[in-house]
Motif scaffolding. Sequence first.
Motif, short mmCIF file in Angstrom:
data_model
loop_
_atom_site.label_atom_id
_atom_site.label_comp_id
_atom_site.label_asym_id
_atom_site.label_seq_id
_atom_site.Cartn_x
_atom_site.Cartn_y
_atom_site.Cartn_z
N THR A 488 0.82 -1.22 0.00
CA THR A 488 0.00 0.00 0.00
C THR A 488 0.85 1.27 0.00
O THR A 488 0.30 2.37 -0.03
CB THR A 488 -0.92 0.02 1.24
OG1 THR A 488 -0.12 -0.09 2.42
CG2 THR A 488 -1.91 -1.13 1.19
N HIS A 489 2.20 1.11 0.02
CA HIS A 489 3.12 2.26 0.05
C HIS A 489 2.74 3.21 1.19
O HIS A 489 2.56 4.40 1.01
CB HIS A 489 3.12 2.99 -1.29
CG HIS A 489 3.60 2.15 -2.42
ND1 HIS A 489 4.93 1.80 -2.58
CD2 HIS A 489 2.94 1.56 -3.44
CE1 HIS A 489 5.06 1.04 -3.66
NE2 HIS A 489 3.87 0.88 -4.20
N GLU A 490 2.62 2.64 2.39
CA GLU A 490 2.23 3.43 3.55
C GLU A 490 3.22 3.21 4.69
O GLU A 490 3.83 2.15 4.81
CB GLU A 490 0.84 3.02 4.05
CG GLU A 490 -0.31 3.46 3.19
CD GLU A 490 -1.63 3.02 3.81
OE1 GLU A 490 -2.55 3.86 3.90
OE2 GLU A 490 -1.74 1.85 4.20
N LEU A 491 3.34 4.23 5.53
CA LEU A 491 3.99 4.10 6.82
C LEU A 491 2.88 4.03 7.86
O LEU A 491 2.02 4.91 7.93
CB LEU A 491 4.90 5.29 7.10
CG LEU A 491 6.18 5.35 6.27
CD1 LEU A 491 6.85 6.70 6.42
CD2 LEU A 491 7.15 4.25 6.69
N VAL A 492 2.91 2.97 8.68
CA VAL A 492 1.81 2.70 9.60
C VAL A 492 2.34 2.63 11.02
O VAL A 492 3.38 2.01 11.29
CB VAL A 492 1.10 1.37 9.25
CG1 VAL A 492 -0.04 1.09 10.22
CG2 VAL A 492 0.57 1.41 7.82
N CYS A 493 1.62 3.27 11.94
CA CYS A 493 1.94 3.16 13.36
C CYS A 493 1.10 2.04 13.95
O CYS A 493 -0.13 2.09 13.93
CB CYS A 493 1.65 4.47 14.10
SG CYS A 493 1.92 4.35 15.88
N HIS A 494 1.75 1.02 14.50
CA HIS A 494 1.03 -0.12 15.05
C HIS A 494 0.60 0.10 16.49
O HIS A 494 0.09 -0.82 17.13
CB HIS A 494 1.87 -1.38 14.92
CG HIS A 494 1.96 -1.88 13.51
ND1 HIS A 494 2.84 -2.85 13.12
CD2 HIS A 494 1.28 -1.52 12.40
CE1 HIS A 494 2.69 -3.07 11.83
NE2 HIS A 494 1.76 -2.28 11.37
N SER A 495 0.79 1.33 17.02
CA SER A 495 0.28 1.67 18.35
C SER A 495 -1.04 2.42 18.26
O SER A 495 -2.03 2.05 18.89
CB SER A 495 1.29 2.50 19.13
OG SER A 495 2.35 1.71 19.59
N CYS A 496 -1.06 3.50 17.46
CA CYS A 496 -2.28 4.30 17.37
C CYS A 496 -3.07 4.04 16.11
O CYS A 496 -4.21 4.51 15.97
CB CYS A 496 -1.96 5.79 17.46
SG CYS A 496 -1.08 6.46 16.02
N GLY A 497 -2.48 3.30 15.14
CA GLY A 497 -3.20 2.97 13.91
C GLY A 497 -3.08 4.02 12.83
O GLY A 497 -3.65 3.86 11.75
N GLY A 498 -2.37 5.11 13.09
CA GLY A 498 -2.22 6.15 12.08
C GLY A 498 -1.41 5.66 10.89
O GLY A 498 -0.55 4.78 11.02
N SER A 499 -1.68 6.21 9.70
CA SER A 499 -0.95 5.82 8.51
C SER A 499 -0.73 7.04 7.63
O SER A 499 -1.53 7.98 7.62
CB SER A 499 -1.71 4.73 7.74
OG SER A 499 -2.96 5.22 7.28
N TRP A 500 0.38 7.01 6.89
CA TRP A 500 0.75 8.10 6.01
C TRP A 500 1.29 7.52 4.71
O TRP A 500 2.14 6.62 4.74
CB TRP A 500 1.83 8.98 6.64
CG TRP A 500 1.39 9.70 7.87
CD1 TRP A 500 0.92 10.97 7.95
CD2 TRP A 500 1.37 9.18 9.21
NE1 TRP A 500 0.61 11.28 9.25
CE2 TRP A 500 0.87 10.21 10.05
CE3 TRP A 500 1.72 7.96 9.79
CZ2 TRP A 500 0.72 10.05 11.42
CZ3 TRP A 500 1.56 7.79 11.15
CH2 TRP A 500 1.08 8.83 11.95
N PRO A 501 0.81 8.02 3.56
CA PRO A 501 1.43 7.61 2.29
C PRO A 501 2.90 8.01 2.31
O PRO A 501 3.27 9.07 2.82
CB PRO A 501 0.64 8.41 1.24
CG PRO A 501 -0.64 8.78 1.92
CD PRO A 501 -0.32 8.93 3.37
N VAL A 502 3.76 7.15 1.78
CA VAL A 502 5.19 7.42 1.83
C VAL A 502 5.52 8.75 1.18
O VAL A 502 6.32 9.53 1.68
CB VAL A 502 5.97 6.28 1.14
CG1 VAL A 502 7.43 6.66 0.96
CG2 VAL A 502 5.88 5.01 1.98
N ARG A 503 4.87 9.09 0.09
CA ARG A 503 5.18 10.33 -0.62
C ARG A 503 4.67 11.57 0.11
O ARG A 503 4.97 12.68 -0.29
CB ARG A 503 4.58 10.28 -2.02
CG ARG A 503 5.27 9.24 -2.91
CD ARG A 503 4.67 9.21 -4.29
NE ARG A 503 5.32 8.22 -5.11
CZ ARG A 503 4.95 7.92 -6.35
NH1 ARG A 503 3.93 8.55 -6.89
NH2 ARG A 503 5.60 6.99 -7.02
N ALA A 504 3.87 11.36 1.16
CA ALA A 504 3.34 12.51 1.89
C ALA A 504 3.93 12.62 3.28
O ALA A 504 3.45 13.38 4.09
CB ALA A 504 1.82 12.41 1.99
#
Length: 767
Positions: A488-504
């Motif tokens: 999915t080309h994402e950076l994901v936090c496995h504590s709070c569930g937040g995610s960000w596209p790598v390019r953003a």
Amino acid sequence: MRFASVVPDIPARAVSRCFDYLVPDELAQACVVGCTVLVSLSHRDVIGYVLAVSDEPPALVDAGRLLPVRRVLADAAFDEVAARLARWVSDEYACPLADAVRPLLAPGQTMTMRRAGEGQPWQLVVQRSGPVDERWVSLTPAGRDFVPAPRASRQRRLIEALADGAVRMAELAAMLPGCSAAVRALARRGVVTVEEHRRLRGTQRTELSSACARRPEALTEGQREALAVIERARVRGRGDVVLVDGVTGSGKTEVYLAAIEAARAQGRGAIVLVPEISLTAQTVGRFRSRFGDDVAVLHSRLSAGERFDQWDLVRRGLAHVVVGARSALFAPLADPGLIVIDEEHEASYKQDSSPRYHAREVAARLVAERGCALVLGSATPSLESLARCAAGSWGGALWTRVVMTERPGSSRLPRIRVVDMEGQFARGGASVISEPLRDALQEVVSRGEKAVMLLNRRGFASFLMCRACGAVPECPHCSQALTYHERTHELVCHSCGGSWPVRAYPDPSTCCPNCGSRYLGAYGVGTQRVEDELVSLLPPTVKVIRMDGDTTRGKGAHQRLLEEFDAAPCAVLLGTQMIAKGLDFPSVTLVGVINADTTLKLPDFRAAERSYDLLEQVAGRAGRGEAAGQVIIQTYWAGHPAIQAVLRHDRDVFLVPELKDRKAGRYPPYGRLSNVTFWGLDARAVRAAADLVASRVREHVGDEDGWELLGPADCLKARVKDRVRRHFLLKSPVDAPVGRLLSRLVTDARLPKGVSVSVDVDAYDLM
């Protein structure tokens, strides 16, 4: 005149007790132990649960001044024994009494008092799952000769639709819009009958071939001995505990089935706990193949309505064998003869939110209250259970260990091979799959067999790192590196569930958040990457099935993936810890462990024990049929006692040095360990609260032998969802009432608003 002892549903330690109320005559029949009521407390209406009723007025209280119970909101969900158990859980695990009662309630029952705003009146809000009744319409014998009037076309079509048998009203309405009036008219004339039938949810069946418990022609000697010990414990009825210490594939499930059959023959029921939802389908299938519809299923992946139907079957006495995860322990089974905890060493039996109970300890208390027996089963028993069996008794109950060292039939323990990945890398091996494991996979494919690959990670790579400055992108809300998901080309936090596209992250270009470099590299390995390597390595005819937290989110996903693996002629099951225990597929001849070091290096005194358990359990998935099994463990720490114990099939290689270290540090099983955690948005307030409670604990325990306080210090995850976290650890003697002590000291401290605290007695999660 009757009186009720009611615990208000207010999650505050200051009101963690029962209050006495008068039961009006018109509510005397309905207001019993276990029911939910509406009462007044501090000039407002609150929800409460009745834990005791009596004809005698409470001592030291003027009965004439007691407030009456306002309403009974729900029928009894538990009995007096369960009420006593809730009080014990509250004392033992330092939680509010209302929190200890909540697991006993009917699933889906949510009742709260809310108000729209400040100064507005409180209102009762009820959200409650209940039974679903379906209406079925059928022709009466006289109705078959009935001839509708010429213009009654709907009646004519209705009779034609019912000619072959009864039909649900919902289906009739879909086929014949507007037929409700015709049904009512014909029912008045005796042409049709309308009956209501209870529809049961949560009764799905499984297609797993291994979910059928075929009765063996003969039991092994170890199985017969285990059954005899269990039967003696059950007949004694004193809450005795039997630990079935059997190697993987030794037939522990057949022991459970036979023991429950003996209990059912005497009219008593049983509760069976499994550690993973992925095991539920297979376990339920085996028990239903032996006990039919006498089995109810309870676990978190069922909807609220499905859980209610299964729970209600038990309450009404229509099901006497309960199978499920941790919470199934609180099912309203009136007369259990046995409670079985399979894979009793698993950390998943420890609840991670209030009430933070351990299922093994609660079950031991429950069998003592119910006068039955507890059976613990594992190929890798917990050190606590082994210590209690060595002592012979615990808490007034006998603890007995029965060893089962052989597999039934022709199956044998698998051959173990340890691959040193450091040597593989030195010879130019850059793949996460070593050459020996690759060769073994090719052999399995050539024979048309199956393999299981274990990787205790998820995501494509553990993290991204800047190759220019070494910075690792972290979650802006938590003190944790973000996990990179390639698909999915994402950076994901496995504590709070937040995610960000790598390019953003952190700006529209793919660059380092520290120095701006565009050279970000992926480090680590996850299930998605291993899946890609397996797909490229194996022929297209071999199905690679990935089973991790991402692929099993949907309802029924565990069962669907296992059925897919079972049905495939040749397949590889790749997964995380959920595939490591309990699964029984005779066609699996190879087990590969991608990286055995992951759990060994965690900052946790149980790291070595968990690693040994995991490796021994996953190794046991191989060679359960007629074909010999092989296990290949990839590691950079081949000499560690946990890995050597698995290699040699000798638990003492790990156990002897581990127990020596535990005893020196007074860690479980030689003491109790409690974790008290504080968190909030204000770092200064959190620090002050932790220091205050820790100082009071130090003053109380002083220099008493067996007590030691460590900290306070920042948690390993020092910030989660923008809240700073700080904790201290308290070591105490094994028989110390530490729950009551910590609960009292935390309550007396009167922490400031905005600072929250959790008390985790017998803690498993120290991060």
